[in-house]
Design a protein around this motif. Structure first.
Motif, PDB file in Angstrom:
ATOM      1  N   LYS A  82       0.825  -1.222   0.000  1.00  0.00           N
ATOM      2  CA  LYS A  82       0.000   0.000   0.000  1.00  0.00           C
ATOM      3  C   LYS A  82       0.856   1.268   0.000  1.00  0.00           C
ATOM      4  N   TYR A  87       5.809   1.348   3.653  1.00  0.00           N
ATOM      5  CA  TYR A  87       5.848   0.811   5.019  1.00  0.00           C
ATOM      6  C   TYR A  87       7.065  -0.050   5.309  1.00  0.00           C
ATOM      7  N   PRO A 128      -3.405  -3.404   7.119  1.00  0.00           N
ATOM      8  CA  PRO A 128      -3.227  -1.956   6.887  1.00  0.00           C
ATOM      9  C   PRO A 128      -2.107  -1.584   5.921  1.00  0.00           C
ATOM     10  N   THR A 129      -1.100  -2.440   5.784  1.00  0.00           N
ATOM     11  CA  THR A 129       0.018  -2.068   4.888  1.00  0.00           C
ATOM     12  C   THR A 129      -0.067  -2.778   3.533  1.00  0.00           C
TER      13      THR A 129
END
Ligand code: SF4
Ligand code: SF4
Ligand code: F3S
Length: 267
Positions: A82, A87, A128-129
């Protein structure tokens, strides 16, 4: 006969806990020092190498160029995708960039651990990443998965030694796992299996059944659906594995169990 040249191994760390390397450090036949010094040339490993910074980047560069694109690439950790992959960055490059660059020139790629194989804990919903496994990024050559959190170091070492001996990988299953290690279910060789068959179960931790070594199915054991050789090979030369010390198998080699991620579309 002339001694065959030691294969170069380049080891990349991305989103991970280093538990796979730590587990490998505790192997003893061959031990990691023997593996590194006598059997392979470990040219880049951020945790084990003495160099850092620019010096480390130079080792990586020379490993790639000097080995004429003929090295084994080992990846530990998931790859975040993402926001352009921000990240996880090492030496100014994102994990996606480093992986693509190093994979392109590698003779073979091995994902060590569940993170590198399928994304692992990082890929758990809502992810989330945008963490994924190596084979989600590298599509043009085979990626051997040696999952487990961490995997048994001897499964990983066996893949390396097999490759060095035969110059090819052992037979794989649909999830690209070596069949010699992931061909059977935990449940098939579990020492608690007679209790399962006889209907004797631990109902909660510390109860009589648990103390008596009964089957852990009712405590959530995923052994009946988990392909791995833990119940046979065991860990750390100590003869133990999760179920032998009273903990149910959580299916750490199976993406569809532990990480609730469907891989049906892949197989
Ligand atoms: Fe750590 Fe498990 Fe990932 Fe290995 S697979 S790096 S032990 S979280
Ligand atoms: Fe099967 Fe788990 Fe029971 Fe062992 S403890 S027999 S693997 S369900
Ligand atoms: Fe993992 Fe189950 Fe083996 S949790 S270590 S596959 S016993």
């Amino acid at each position: 006969a002339e001694k065959a040249e030691k294969p170069s191994v380049v080891w990349l760390h991305f989103q991970e806990c280093t538990g796979c390397s730590e587990s490998l450090l505790r192997s003893s036949h061959p031990g990691l020092s023997e593996l590194i010094l006598d059997l392979v040339s470990l040219d880049y490993h951020e945790t084990l190498m003495a160099g850092s910074g620019v010096q480390a980047e130079e080792s990586l560069h020379s490993a790639v160029t000097e080995n004429k694109n003929n090295y084994i690439l080992v990846v530990e950790g998931a790859i975040p995708t993402k926001e352009g992959g921000v990240y996880c960055k090492v030496g100014g490059k994102t994990a996606v960039e480093s992986l693509k660059e190093m994979a392109e020139k590698a003779a073979a790629i091995i994902s060590i651990g569940t993170c590198a194989s399928y994304g692992g804990i990082q890929a758990v919903d809502p992810n989330p990443t945008g963490a994924v496994g190596v084979w989600d990024i590298v599509k043009d050559k085979p990626v051997i998965n040696v999952p487990g959190c961490p995997p048994n170091p001897y499964n990983f070492l066996s893949v390396i030694l097999y490759y060095m001996t035969f110059n090819k990988f052992p037979k794989l299953d649909k999830l690209n796992r070596p069949l010699f290690a992931y061909g059977r279910k935990i449940h098939e060789h579990c020492e608690r299996r007679p209790h399962f068959d006889a209907g004797r179960f631990a109902e909660k931790y510390g109860d009589e059944g648990h103390k008596n070594g009964y089957c852990l199915y009712k405590l959530g054991c995923k052994g009946p659906a988990t392909f791995a050789n833990c119940s046979v090979l065991r860990f750390n030369d100590a003869g133990v594995w999760p179920v032998s010390v009273g903990h149910p198998c959580i299916g750490c080699t199976e993406p569809s169990i532990l990480f609730k991620k469907s891989i049906d579309e892949k197989v």
